[in-house]
Design a protein around this motif. Structure first.
Motif, PDB file in Angstrom:
ATOM      1  N   THR A 261      22.122  29.242  88.945  1.00 22.15           N
ATOM      2  CA  THR A 261      23.274  30.059  88.581  1.00 22.15           C
ATOM      3  C   THR A 261      23.208  30.426  87.102  1.00 22.15           C
ATOM      4  O   THR A 261      22.623  29.725  86.292  1.00 22.15           O
ATOM      5  CB  THR A 261      24.614  29.345  88.875  1.00 22.15           C
ATOM      6  OG1 THR A 261      24.805  28.346  87.882  1.00 22.15           O
ATOM      7  CG2 THR A 261      24.631  28.740  90.251  1.00 22.15           C
TER       8      THR A 261
ATOM      9  N   ALA B 241      26.426  43.646  89.722  1.00 20.86           N
ATOM     10  CA  ALA B 241      25.323  43.117  90.530  1.00 20.86           C
ATOM     11  C   ALA B 241      24.109  44.039  90.432  1.00 20.86           C
ATOM     12  O   ALA B 241      22.970  43.581  90.332  1.00 20.86           O
ATOM     13  CB  ALA B 241      25.767  42.960  91.982  1.00 20.86           C
TER      14      ALA B 241
ATOM     15  N   VAL C  51      26.961  33.664  88.660  1.00 21.30           N
ATOM     16  CA  VAL C  51      26.233  34.299  89.766  1.00 21.30           C
ATOM     17  C   VAL C  51      24.930  33.564  90.061  1.00 21.30           C
ATOM     18  O   VAL C  51      24.477  32.742  89.263  1.00 21.30           O
ATOM     19  CB  VAL C  51      25.901  35.772  89.411  1.00 21.30           C
ATOM     20  CG1 VAL C  51      27.156  36.529  89.056  1.00 21.30           C
ATOM     21  CG2 VAL C  51      24.892  35.849  88.268  1.00 21.30           C
TER      22      VAL C  51
ATOM     23  N   ALA D  87      30.723  38.364  97.103  1.00 22.47           N
ATOM     24  CA  ALA D  87      31.594  37.366  96.473  1.00 22.47           C
ATOM     25  C   ALA D  87      32.431  36.621  97.503  1.00 22.47           C
ATOM     26  O   ALA D  87      33.455  36.024  97.166  1.00 22.47           O
ATOM     27  CB  ALA D  87      32.488  38.028  95.431  1.00 22.47           C
TER      28      ALA D  87
ATOM     29  N   ARG E 243      24.723  36.959  94.702  1.00 20.97           N
ATOM     30  CA  ARG E 243      25.827  36.074  95.086  1.00 20.97           C
ATOM     31  C   ARG E 243      26.694  35.802  93.874  1.00 20.97           C
ATOM     32  O   ARG E 243      26.178  35.632  92.773  1.00 20.97           O
ATOM     33  CB  ARG E 243      25.312  34.708  95.577  1.00 20.97           C
ATOM     34  CG  ARG E 243      24.580  34.693  96.894  1.00 20.97           C
ATOM     35  CD  ARG E 243      25.470  34.820  98.130  1.00 20.97           C
ATOM     36  NE  ARG E 243      26.660  33.995  98.140  1.00 20.97           N
ATOM     37  CZ  ARG E 243      27.775  34.318  98.821  1.00 20.97           C
ATOM     38  NH1 ARG E 243      27.839  35.431  99.490  1.00 20.97           N
ATOM     39  NH2 ARG E 243      28.804  33.514  98.801  1.00 20.97           N
ATOM     40  N   VAL E 244      27.979  35.768  94.109  1.00 21.76           N
ATOM     41  CA  VAL E 244      28.902  35.417  93.031  1.00 21.76           C
ATOM     42  C   VAL E 244      29.584  34.112  93.401  1.00 21.76           C
ATOM     43  O   VAL E 244      30.111  33.975  94.502  1.00 21.76           O
ATOM     44  CB  VAL E 244      29.962  36.520  92.825  1.00 21.76           C
ATOM     45  CG1 VAL E 244      30.938  36.135  91.733  1.00 21.76           C
ATOM     46  CG2 VAL E 244      29.279  37.830  92.497  1.00 21.76           C
TER      47      VAL E 244
END
Ligand SMILES: Nc1nc2c(ncn2[C@@H]2O[C@H](COP(=O)(O)OP(=O)(O)OP(=O)(O)O)[C@@H](O)[C@H]2O)c(=O)[nH]1
Ligand SMILES: [Mg+2]
Ligand SMILES: [Zn+2]
Lengths: 288, 113
Positions: A46, B18, B112, B57, B25-26
């Motif tokens: 992340t 994005a 993210v 999301a 992906r959030v």
């Protein structure tokens, strides 16, 4: 989703057609990404991405494009907001009748369902486009931009946009208009400016409509105006009755003043452009 | 008010980001909402979850950072803290106080992957 401008308004219908672009798209609005955010890495997979964007940024971008278009063409655009049934469409049809042959007027009608209001406008002979917002409770600048493509307004027109009847949500959505016009009918009670302050704070003028009914109500006109000024010290107030025509002269004068200003602004801009062009030509000639 | 459209606006900003920053992906979304923005945090959470369903999301955590409402009093000219947009001045009782801060509704940052 609309492929040319990325809009996902699947429910919006303009003149009954689902919002799809079948014509050759000549979009003026920018499609460049709004986000110039830089990314920095974090542990594992992340990472954090800075966005720092206003949630209404997209709408505001479309509103700016509409506003530019209005300025270039001397169009005086108004966004009429009120609760359902305050008399917006009646005021519009009466305004159109009074200006007939003198001014070019067009209307964008926003309602969740039906084309009843656009039909009422067309019955007066003025062009109208109906936008159905489906579940949406307000018009947004993007819908208005598409409605404008259908209207093909001549220069120096008056554009009246009747928003969805709702005293809350339309306040936050700039459509590119010169002013919001809040219409409050006297049957709704004088406390509305305090109960729905955002709308009255955003409006340039308040029309207090249905004053023909005042004898039957205990509506306190001065108190209502005081409430409106409490949330917006700059708001103009005009008392009207769309049915008897009382106050319509003052309203038409207010419109006329706004239109003159819009024309003058356009003329000014054209002059500035001409001057700049002349300067460039002289500069080029000097070089050559 | 209109939290559904606001949540939709958040999704559009996320989708733009994005594309620009290449993520799919959030996990977390930080919003900055001013006290005077007229946004109900609870309504926003509800609409956020509904709007993000089936998107990049879906299931993302929503963090709302509140910023303080501020305004300038027309009567005494001072800058004061206000929690409601049309509150009178807490110093002199004069009204209205013109809001000068706490009106923001921004997407601040995203976590993210
Ligand atoms: N007595 C009186 N009735 C009015 C006046 N203006 C409008 N009305 C009536 O009020 C009702 C609603 O008027 P509309 O013009 O449809 O109101 P609207 O704001 O366009 O309504 P929506 O588009 O549904 O939100 C109609 O029955 C009108 O005849 C007025 O000045 N006086
Ligand atoms: Mg109507
Ligand atoms: Zn004060």
């Amino acid at each position: 989703m609309c492929v040319t401008c990325g809009c996902g308004d699947g429910e919006t219908k303009i003149e009954g057609e689902a919002h799809v672009h079948t014509y050759t798209p000549v979009h003026e609005h920018g499609h460049g990404s709004l986000i110039s955010g830089h990314a920095h890495s974090h542990a594992h997979d992340t990472r954090m991405v800075q966005v720092e964007q206003d949630i209404l940024a997209k709408n505001n971008q479309y509103a700016t494009a509409n506003r530019r278009r209005f300025a270039e063409h001397g169009i005086f655009a108004l966004n009429l907001v009120s609760s359902p049934g305050s008399g917006k469409t009646t005021l519009l049809t009466r305004t159109i009748e009074r200006f007939k042959g003198k001014r070019h007027i067009a209307v964008i009608e926003g309602d969740q369902q039906t084309s009843l209001d656009a039909d009422r406008i067309r019955a007066t002979g003025a062009p109208a486009v109906q936008v159905n917002t489906g579940k949406g409770c307000h018009l947004d600048a993007h819908m208005v931009g598409h409605a404008l493509e259908k209207l093909a307004l001549p220069d120096d027109s008056l554009l009246l946009i009747e928003n969805v009847g709702n005293l809350v949500c339309p306040a936050a959505f700039d459509l590119g208009e010169a002013h919001k016009v809040a219409i409050l009918s006297v049957t709704e009670g004088e406390d509305k400016p305090l109960k729905y302050p955002d709308m009255f704070a955003a409006a340039g003028v308040m029309l207090l409509n249905k004053i023909d009914l005042l004898p039957y109500l205990d509506f306190n006109v001065p108190l209502c105006i005081e409430y409106a000024r409490r949330v917006n010290p700059y708001i103009s107030v005009i008392l009207t009755s769309a049915t008897t025509g009382e106050g319509m002269d003052e309203w038409l004068e207010w419109l006329d003043a706004g239109m003159k200003q819009a024309f003058a602004q356009k003329a000014n801009e054209v002059e500035t452009l001409k001057r700049r062009l002349a300067e460039l030509e002289t500069a080029l000639a000097a070089k050559g | 008010m209109h939290e559904m459209s606001l949540a939709d606006g958040v999704l559009r900003l996320i989708e733009d980001s994005a594309k620009a920053n290449n993520f799919s992906r959030v996990k977390t979304v930080w919003l900055e909402i001013g006290e005077l923005a007229g946004v109900e945090a609870e309504a926003m959470r509800f609409c956020f979850d509904a709007v993000m369903k089936g998107t990049l999301a879906d299931g993302a955590r929503l963090e709302i950072v509140t910023t303080e409402g501020k305004g300038r009093c027309f009567s005494c000219g001072k800058t004061v803290a206000i929690q409601l947009r049309y509150d009178p001045c807490p110093l002199c009782g004069g009204c209205p106080v013109e809001p000068t801060g706490g009106m923001e509704m921004r997407v601040k940052e995203l976590e993210v992957e």
